[in-house]
Design a protein around this motif. Sequence first.
Motif, PDB file in Angstrom:
ATOM      1  N   ALA A 171       0.945   9.593  -2.631  1.00  0.00           N
ATOM      2  CA  ALA A 171       2.005   8.584  -2.593  1.00  0.00           C
ATOM      3  C   ALA A 171       2.755   8.513  -3.921  1.00  0.00           C
ATOM      4  O   ALA A 171       3.970   8.264  -3.948  1.00  0.00           O
ATOM      5  CB  ALA A 171       1.410   7.226  -2.240  1.00  0.00           C
ATOM      6  N   GLU A 172       2.046   8.760  -5.022  1.00  0.00           N
ATOM      7  CA  GLU A 172       2.680   8.719  -6.335  1.00  0.00           C
ATOM      8  C   GLU A 172       3.819   9.734  -6.463  1.00  0.00           C
ATOM      9  O   GLU A 172       4.781   9.523  -7.206  1.00  0.00           O
ATOM     10  CB  GLU A 172       1.641   8.986  -7.434  1.00  0.00           C
ATOM     11  N   GLU A 173       3.726  10.824  -5.719  1.00  0.00           N
ATOM     12  CA  GLU A 173       4.728  11.881  -5.838  1.00  0.00           C
ATOM     13  C   GLU A 173       6.040  11.534  -5.151  1.00  0.00           C
ATOM     14  O   GLU A 173       7.015  12.286  -5.264  1.00  0.00           O
ATOM     15  CB  GLU A 173       4.160  13.195  -5.305  1.00  0.00           C
ATOM     16  N   MET A 174       6.087  10.408  -4.457  1.00  0.00           N
ATOM     17  CA  MET A 174       7.345   9.930  -3.880  1.00  0.00           C
ATOM     18  C   MET A 174       8.100   9.021  -4.845  1.00  0.00           C
ATOM     19  O   MET A 174       9.291   8.769  -4.680  1.00  0.00           O
ATOM     20  CB  MET A 174       7.082   9.144  -2.585  1.00  0.00           C
TER      21      MET A 174
ATOM     22  N   SER B  33       0.832  -1.201   0.000  1.00  0.00           N
ATOM     23  CA  SER B  33       0.000   0.000   0.000  1.00  0.00           C
ATOM     24  C   SER B  33       0.866   1.249   0.000  1.00  0.00           C
ATOM     25  O   SER B  33       2.093   1.183   0.167  1.00  0.00           O
ATOM     26  CB  SER B  33      -0.918   0.025   1.239  1.00  0.00           C
ATOM     27  N   GLY B  34       0.225   2.389  -0.184  1.00  0.00           N
ATOM     28  CA  GLY B  34       0.865   3.681  -0.016  1.00  0.00           C
ATOM     29  C   GLY B  34       2.126   3.888  -0.836  1.00  0.00           C
ATOM     30  O   GLY B  34       2.213   3.541  -2.013  1.00  0.00           O
ATOM     31  N   ILE B  35       3.126   4.470  -0.192  1.00  0.00           N
ATOM     32  CA  ILE B  35       4.373   4.810  -0.862  1.00  0.00           C
ATOM     33  C   ILE B  35       5.084   3.567  -1.385  1.00  0.00           C
ATOM     34  O   ILE B  35       5.666   3.580  -2.474  1.00  0.00           O
ATOM     35  CB  ILE B  35       5.293   5.599   0.094  1.00  0.00           C
ATOM     36  N   GLY B  36       5.039   2.483  -0.634  1.00  0.00           N
ATOM     37  CA  GLY B  36       5.679   1.252  -1.080  1.00  0.00           C
ATOM     38  C   GLY B  36       5.077   0.725  -2.370  1.00  0.00           C
ATOM     39  O   GLY B  36       5.805   0.306  -3.285  1.00  0.00           O
TER      40      GLY B  36
END
Length: 254
Positions: A214-217, A21-24
């Motif tokens: 999260a995509e922006e990481m 999920s998320g950034i991962g």
Amino acid sequence: MAYERLFRLDGRRAVVIGAGSGIGRESALALAAHGADVVCADRDLAAATATAERCGGAARLLDVLDTGELRAAAAAEHPVDVLVFTAATNVRKRLLDYTGEEFDRVVALNLRASFEVIRAFGAGMVERGRGSIIGFASIRASVTEPGQGVYSATKAGLVQLLRTAAAEFGPSGVRVNAIAPGVVETPLTKQIKDNPAWYDAYAAKSALGRWATAEEMAGAVVYLASDAASFVTGSVLHVDGGWTAVDGRFDPPN
């Protein structure tokens, strides 16, 4: 220099811990989009599998709190060219309200498990003489606020662990860096998002006046994993919308 291939990761094996999920998850998708063979690891196998299906990678059940399981995973996935780890937790309480159990829980995942992750996967990279390790710290490693003390301490500790790994692994050709996000809409920040006043206050703090997705990481992850960052190690890359650059919101008159 073939600059058109500077960010390509073809032929490289990447393990993303926290890919469910998320950034991962977004990190795994971005690495795969640039050619990497991605292993999506998470303690939630169903979530890891869903990410793996989207990026054409493999899924792996992994609990980073289990040191034996972590070392077994590092051995099984060897050789690894890129390691990304995002797993973290937070208990937002003032220091006088914290319990010892809560302190131990936050430190165990954010710091102790990170220590074991770096060692488990770093050993194989050092042996091979190449690799890139990317850990997710936070703006809280350098700036804090009431209720963030233990989380901030673990993230500051993680930065120093990663810098030390950069110093120790560098002679073997292994790069180690940290990414420090600002406020990002992920499951970890749901408590804040559910409180409109809290959410809006955080949005106003950054220079861009909003939260990150999260995509922006993902761009920072691809950069640090790729040859574009071949001389970057021991660094903390802030992806915080200018949060740490801005001190106060007063706009002086002309």
